[in-house]
Design an enzyme around this catalytic site. Structure first.
Site, PDB file in Angstrom:
ATOM      1  N   HIS A   1       0.884  -1.175   0.000  1.00  0.00           N
ATOM      2  CA  HIS A   1       0.000   0.000   0.000  1.00  0.00           C
ATOM      3  C   HIS A   1       0.917   1.219   0.000  1.00  0.00           C
ATOM      4  O   HIS A   1       1.990   1.182   0.614  1.00  0.00           O
ATOM      5  CB  HIS A   1      -0.822   0.121   1.285  1.00  0.00           C
ATOM      6  CG  HIS A   1      -1.805  -0.967   1.548  1.00  0.00           C
ATOM      7  ND1 HIS A   1      -1.485  -2.081   2.272  1.00  0.00           N
ATOM      8  CD2 HIS A   1      -3.120  -1.080   1.248  1.00  0.00           C
ATOM      9  CE1 HIS A   1      -2.563  -2.851   2.382  1.00  0.00           C
ATOM     10  NE2 HIS A   1      -3.564  -2.277   1.767  1.00  0.00           N
TER      11      HIS A   1
ATOM     12  N   ASP B   1      -1.312 -12.548   1.922  1.00  0.00           N
ATOM     13  CA  ASP B   1      -1.904 -11.515   2.784  1.00  0.00           C
ATOM     14  C   ASP B   1      -2.115 -12.186   4.139  1.00  0.00           C
ATOM     15  O   ASP B   1      -3.235 -12.482   4.548  1.00  0.00           O
ATOM     16  CB  ASP B   1      -3.216 -11.003   2.178  1.00  0.00           C
ATOM     17  CG  ASP B   1      -3.704  -9.745   2.874  1.00  0.00           C
ATOM     18  OD1 ASP B   1      -3.124  -9.394   3.924  1.00  0.00           O
ATOM     19  OD2 ASP B   1      -4.649  -9.118   2.376  1.00  0.00           O
TER      20      ASP B   1
ATOM     21  N   ASP C   1       2.227   2.076   3.367  1.00  0.00           N
ATOM     22  CA  ASP C   1       3.150   1.094   3.967  1.00  0.00           C
ATOM     23  C   ASP C   1       4.604   1.497   3.737  1.00  0.00           C
ATOM     24  O   ASP C   1       5.473   1.220   4.562  1.00  0.00           O
ATOM     25  CB  ASP C   1       3.019  -0.299   3.304  1.00  0.00           C
ATOM     26  CG  ASP C   1       1.657  -0.912   3.432  1.00  0.00           C
ATOM     27  OD1 ASP C   1       0.893  -0.493   4.301  1.00  0.00           O
ATOM     28  OD2 ASP C   1       1.373  -1.842   2.641  1.00  0.00           O
TER      29      ASP C   1
ATOM     30  N   ASP D   1      -5.059 -13.503  -2.721  1.00  0.00           N
ATOM     31  CA  ASP D   1      -4.390 -13.145  -1.469  1.00  0.00           C
ATOM     32  C   ASP D   1      -4.479 -14.374  -0.574  1.00  0.00           C
ATOM     33  O   ASP D   1      -5.477 -14.573   0.146  1.00  0.00           O
ATOM     34  CB  ASP D   1      -5.105 -11.962  -0.790  1.00  0.00           C
ATOM     35  CG  ASP D   1      -4.490 -10.632  -1.157  1.00  0.00           C
ATOM     36  OD1 ASP D   1      -3.621 -10.610  -2.043  1.00  0.00           O
ATOM     37  OD2 ASP D   1      -4.872  -9.619  -0.552  1.00  0.00           O
TER      38      ASP D   1
HETATM   39  C1  XUL Z   1      -7.884  -6.490   4.174  1.00  0.00           C
HETATM   40  C2  XUL Z   1      -7.066  -6.872   3.001  1.00  0.00           C
HETATM   41  C3  XUL Z   1      -6.183  -5.803   2.448  1.00  0.00           C
HETATM   42  C4  XUL Z   1      -6.082  -5.808   0.963  1.00  0.00           C
HETATM   43  C5  XUL Z   1      -5.288  -4.649   0.402  1.00  0.00           C
HETATM   44  O1  XUL Z   1      -8.675  -7.478   4.651  1.00  0.00           O
HETATM   45  O2  XUL Z   1      -7.108  -7.997   2.566  1.00  0.00           O
HETATM   46  O3  XUL Z   1      -4.921  -5.945   3.030  1.00  0.00           O
HETATM   47  O4  XUL Z   1      -5.498  -6.980   0.508  1.00  0.00           O
HETATM   48  O5  XUL Z   1      -5.770  -3.430   0.796  1.00  0.00           O
HETATM   49 CO    CO Z   2      -6.108  -8.938   0.998  1.00  0.00          CO
END
Ligand code: XUL
Ligand code: CO
Length: 439
Positions: free
Chosen positions: A102, A340, A105, A297
């Site tokens: 992000h 993630d 970040d 993710d």
């Molecule tokens: C939140 C999530 C985020 C997104 C990117 O649940 O998954 O980290 O992947 O904003």
């Molecule tokens: Co995510």
């Protein structure tokens, strides 16, 4: 000069299933060919910045206890620079080909729009140099439009257009940076694009704002010549009570309503799928069916907890099934496998960051081989093919190509005059096949 943080950790190597080392790959062999491509090419594994390099272990009940020397800022810019050193040192030791971030970040924190642009530009130059030095690539960038209090009522769906303008600035800068850094995708997760109470919310207006915003992002992507995919990341709630992008089916309807179904794809997260009451493979197959599968993710939830625990994946059967449906849909194109996922709050050492990722990568390597074997065996696909074969000819084909009407189908039923006999769906047999291939 880069500062180093992981001197005590050796480069993680593939040692094979008999290795007794906790920090070696037993299954993730990046150069091994599976169905004609290497594991690395299939999986396109990424490490995320936010959980691994920005989080100090704090939760809503207590302070962070993680050993993360780069999170102790001397000045904000120095902290951002040291975090960048830590991240790229980590990537090189782990051997992940991609990373994700992000805007907030990576950069020194900013309050005003001008400060945001300046501080972000400062670090993007340095990220570009790190990418050139190391060859680690950007899977996707995204703008964080949910952490700062200005976004408490949403970004694109905020009642105040000035907040949406700040969000537009963040997306413009971050999408341009993603393009410049050679990013493969740009992600939009609607963290607070929803509502906490319907009593203060004009749902119709907010969804129109969101639809227009997504269109503006797509228009900007084309203007700057970004060739990657724009990905929406569905999630039903948390932090808001209700998020508009609740799951893949809802996102597809939304995209259709705003003329974006050929422009935007999805980034699917297993723990978001389960929060929405869906299975991970359901979300993948829905995306395949609509032609909007983008990226994953990877993580897992906790079956007893009703929130987004973002744990590293470790369920071989679930991951084998997921990769089976990903491969069956044609596999990753611009997308990939972003972890993630975060270590638990008591996993306080730097080593724990490696244990989490090494385990996740090994799981993906192993599941990929299982999924490939399942595909090659044609045991599931053969059954499914036969189950639907009636639609390839006769009245089934005529209905689907539009040449038979409801009355034609009804006349066919009367002519045949039989009540079709049900056939077994063989669920247990099929589940046993998946068990056989989960190795
Ligand atoms: C939140 C999530 C985020 C997104 C990117 O649940 O998954 O980290 O992947 O904003
Ligand atoms: Co995510």
């Amino acid at each position: 000069m880069s500062r180093t943080f992981f001197d005590h950790i050796p480069e993680i190597k593939f040692e094979g299933p008999d290795s007794t080392s906790a920090l070696a790959f037993k299954y993730y062999d990046k150069d091994k060919k599976v169905l004609g491509k290497t594991m690395a090419e299939h999986l396109r594994i990424a490490v995320c910045y936010w959980h691994s390099f920005c989080w100090d272990g704090a939760d809503v009940f207590g302070a962070g206890g993680f050993d993360r020397p780069w999170i102790k800022p001397v000045t904000d810019q120095k902290a951002a620079d040291e975090k960048l050193d830590a991240a790229f040192e980590f990537f090189q030791k782990l051997g992940n080909p991609y990373f994700c971030f992000h805007d907030v970040d990576v950069m020194a924190s900013a309050e005003t729009p001008k400060e945001h642009v300046e501080n972000f530009a400062n670090i993007v130059d340095k990220i570009e140099a790190k990418i050139a030095q190391t060859g680690v690539k950007l899977l996707w960038g995204t703008a964080n439009m949910f952490s700062h209090p200005r976004y408490m009522a949403g970004a694109a769906s905020n009642p105040n257009p000035d907040v949406t303008a700040f969000a537009a600035l963040q997306v413009q800068e971050c999408l341009a940076a993603t393009h410049r850094l050679g990013g493969a995708n740009y992600v939009l997760w609607g963290g607070r694009e929803g509502y906490d109470t319907i009593l203060n919310t004009r749902v119709g207006q907010e969804m129109e704002q969101l639809g227009r915003f997504f269109n503006m992002v797509v228009e900007y992507k084309h203007k700057i010549g970004f060739k990657g995919d724009i990905l929406i990341e569905p999630k039903p709630h948390e932090p808001t009570k209700h998020q508009y992008d609740r799951d893949v089916g809802t996102v597809y309807g939304f995209l259709k309503a705003h003329g974006l179904e050929n422009e935007v794809k999805v980034n699917i997260e297993p723990n978001h799928a389960t929060l929405a009451g869906n299975s991970f493979e359901h979300e993948i197959e829905m995306a395949n069916a609509f032609g909007i599968f983008g990226s994953i993710d990877f993580n897992r939830g906790d079956p007893q907890n009703g929130w987004d625990t973002d744990q590293f994946p470790n369920d071989l059967r679930e991951t084998t099934t997921a990769l089976y449906y990903i491969l069956k849909g044609g596999g990753f194109k611009n997308g990939g496998s972003n972890f993630d996922a975060k270590v638990r709050r008591q996993s306080i050492d730097l080593d724990d960051l490696f244990h989490g990722h090494v385990g996740g990568m090994d799981l993906l390597g192993r599941a990929l081989e299982n999924a490939a074997a399942l595909i090659e065996s044609e045991k599931l696909s053969g059954f499914v093919e036969a189950r639907y074969s009636g639609w390839k000819s006769g009245m089934g084909a005529k209905m689907m190509d539009g040449s038979a009407s409801l009355t034609d189908m009804a006349a066919h039923a009367l002519k045949e005059n039989n009540s079709p006999t049900p056939v077994s769906g063989r669920q247990e047999m099929l589940e046993n096949i998946v068990t056989d291939f989960t190795k």
